[in-house]
Design a protein around this motif. Structure first.
Motif, PDB file in Angstrom:
ATOM      1  N   LYS A  81       0.803  -1.218   0.000  1.00 12.87           N
ATOM      2  CA  LYS A  81       0.000   0.000   0.000  1.00 12.87           C
ATOM      3  C   LYS A  81       0.842   1.277   0.000  1.00 12.87           C
ATOM      4  O   LYS A  81       0.594   2.198  -0.776  1.00 12.87           O
ATOM      5  CB  LYS A  81      -0.963   0.004   1.185  1.00 12.87           C
ATOM      6  N   TYR A  84       2.703   1.658  -3.323  1.00 12.21           N
ATOM      7  CA  TYR A  84       1.766   2.116  -4.358  1.00 12.21           C
ATOM      8  C   TYR A  84       1.500   3.615  -4.219  1.00 12.21           C
ATOM      9  O   TYR A  84       1.448   4.351  -5.201  1.00 12.21           O
ATOM     10  CB  TYR A  84       0.443   1.360  -4.269  1.00 12.21           C
ATOM     11  N   ASP A  88       2.341   6.508  -6.968  1.00 12.53           N
ATOM     12  CA  ASP A  88       1.314   7.445  -7.433  1.00 12.53           C
ATOM     13  C   ASP A  88       1.803   8.885  -7.271  1.00 12.53           C
ATOM     14  O   ASP A  88       1.694   9.695  -8.196  1.00 12.53           O
ATOM     15  CB  ASP A  88       0.004   7.265  -6.645  1.00 12.53           C
ATOM     16  N   SER A  93       2.848   5.764 -11.746  1.00 11.53           N
ATOM     17  CA  SER A  93       1.801   4.749 -11.859  1.00 11.53           C
ATOM     18  C   SER A  93       1.026   4.929 -13.151  1.00 11.53           C
ATOM     19  O   SER A  93       1.065   5.978 -13.783  1.00 11.53           O
ATOM     20  CB  SER A  93       0.813   4.859 -10.698  1.00 11.53           C
ATOM     21  N   GLU A  94       0.288   3.895 -13.481  1.00  9.40           N
ATOM     22  CA  GLU A  94      -0.632   3.993 -14.611  1.00  9.40           C
ATOM     23  C   GLU A  94      -1.729   4.996 -14.266  1.00  9.40           C
ATOM     24  O   GLU A  94      -1.940   5.334 -13.109  1.00  9.40           O
ATOM     25  CB  GLU A  94      -1.284   2.629 -14.871  1.00  9.40           C
ATOM     26  N   GLY A  96      -4.968   6.528 -13.125  1.00 10.77           N
ATOM     27  CA  GLY A  96      -5.885   6.032 -12.101  1.00 10.77           C
ATOM     28  C   GLY A  96      -5.169   5.614 -10.824  1.00 10.77           C
ATOM     29  O   GLY A  96      -5.774   5.450  -9.790  1.00 10.77           O
ATOM     30  N   LEU A  98      -2.247   3.362  -8.352  1.00 11.64           N
ATOM     31  CA  LEU A  98      -2.149   2.015  -7.806  1.00 11.64           C
ATOM     32  C   LEU A  98      -2.709   1.907  -6.394  1.00 11.64           C
ATOM     33  O   LEU A  98      -3.178   0.854  -6.001  1.00 11.64           O
ATOM     34  CB  LEU A  98      -0.676   1.573  -7.773  1.00 11.64           C
ATOM     35  N   GLY A 100      -5.325   2.710  -4.791  1.00 10.81           N
ATOM     36  CA  GLY A 100      -6.682   2.208  -4.632  1.00 10.81           C
ATOM     37  C   GLY A 100      -6.823   0.728  -4.948  1.00 10.81           C
ATOM     38  O   GLY A 100      -7.800   0.099  -4.592  1.00 10.81           O
ATOM     39  N   LYS A 101      -5.823   0.161  -5.602  1.00  9.71           N
ATOM     40  CA  LYS A 101      -5.859  -1.259  -5.970  1.00  9.71           C
ATOM     41  C   LYS A 101      -5.197  -2.135  -4.919  1.00  9.71           C
ATOM     42  O   LYS A 101      -5.187  -3.348  -5.043  1.00  9.71           O
ATOM     43  CB  LYS A 101      -5.157  -1.462  -7.314  1.00  9.71           C
ATOM     44  N   SER A 102      -4.634  -1.520  -3.887  1.00  8.67           N
ATOM     45  CA  SER A 102      -3.932  -2.270  -2.852  1.00  8.67           C
ATOM     46  C   SER A 102      -4.903  -3.111  -2.044  1.00  8.67           C
ATOM     47  O   SER A 102      -6.003  -2.678  -1.705  1.00  8.67           O
ATOM     48  CB  SER A 102      -3.208  -1.296  -1.923  1.00  8.67           C
ATOM     49  N   ASN A 103      -4.487  -4.332  -1.722  1.00 12.60           N
ATOM     50  CA  ASN A 103      -5.304  -5.199  -0.888  1.00 12.60           C
ATOM     51  C   ASN A 103      -4.419  -5.787   0.201  1.00 12.60           C
ATOM     52  O   ASN A 103      -3.739  -6.775  -0.003  1.00 12.60           O
ATOM     53  CB  ASN A 103      -5.935  -6.325  -1.708  1.00 12.60           C
TER      54      ASN A 103
END
Length: 169
Positions: A81, A84, A88, A93-94, A96, A98, A100-103
């Motif tokens: 997280k 990422y 950002d 990052s791409e 949008g 990264l 928010g894509k962290s889990n």
């Protein structure tokens, strides 16, 4: 200095107060008084520590890039997280982002032991034999001892400090 190859800096990001304290002690890392004070101020607020980790890590990365670092290597320790968030903020990052894509849903069940992270359900080695990490508590792990059997087929539980067992690879 005789170094004739690119040196890629390795960064271990600030993810949590206990990890910060453990790694700075283990690695004998000297930190500034400002950083130490900030971490003490935030130590009881996990999300605030992560947010600070993103801000602090971003500043460090910007300085390294400005000084000509050929790249950056992040030691995530399976906790992505903060990395990422840094990516950002650096604009790497791409679209949008990264973060928010962290889990990190399993982060609470992970504990640094030995040279690897152990999660609930992982096999571990202890001074008393092998077992399965059944629960992670503050500062200790609850391990169901696989090698022992009590009356009625019950398996004993050991409550061990995190430095008393290691992941069985």
């Amino acid at each position: 200095w005789g170094i004739n190859c690119p040196v890629v800096p390795g960064l271990m990001c600030i993810n949590a107060y206990p990890g910060f304290k453990k790694m700075t002690k283990f690695c004998k890392t000297r930190v500034t008084e400002d950083l130490e004070n900030k971490m003490e101020e935030l130590k009881d607020d996990g999300p605030a520590v992560k947010a600070f980790g993103v801000e602090f890590g971003t500043k460090i990365c910007q300085e390294l890039i400005k000084c000509g670092a050929p790249g950056l290597h992040f030691y995530t320790l399976n906790l992505e997280k903060v990395v990422y968030g840094i990516m950002d903020k650096l604009g790497l990052s791409e679209e949008g982002g990264l973060a928010g894509k962290s889990n990190e849903a399993d982060a609470a069940t992970m504990q640094a032991v030995g040279s690897a992270w152990a999660r609930e359900g992982d096999k571990v080695k202890t001074p008393f034999g092998k077992g399965t990490l059944s629960e992670v508590r503050s500062g200790c792990g609850v391990i169901v001892m696989d090698d022992w059997t009590l009356a009625g087929g019950q398996k004993p539980k050991a409550y061990l400090r995190q430095d008393s067992y290691e992941k069985d690879m």
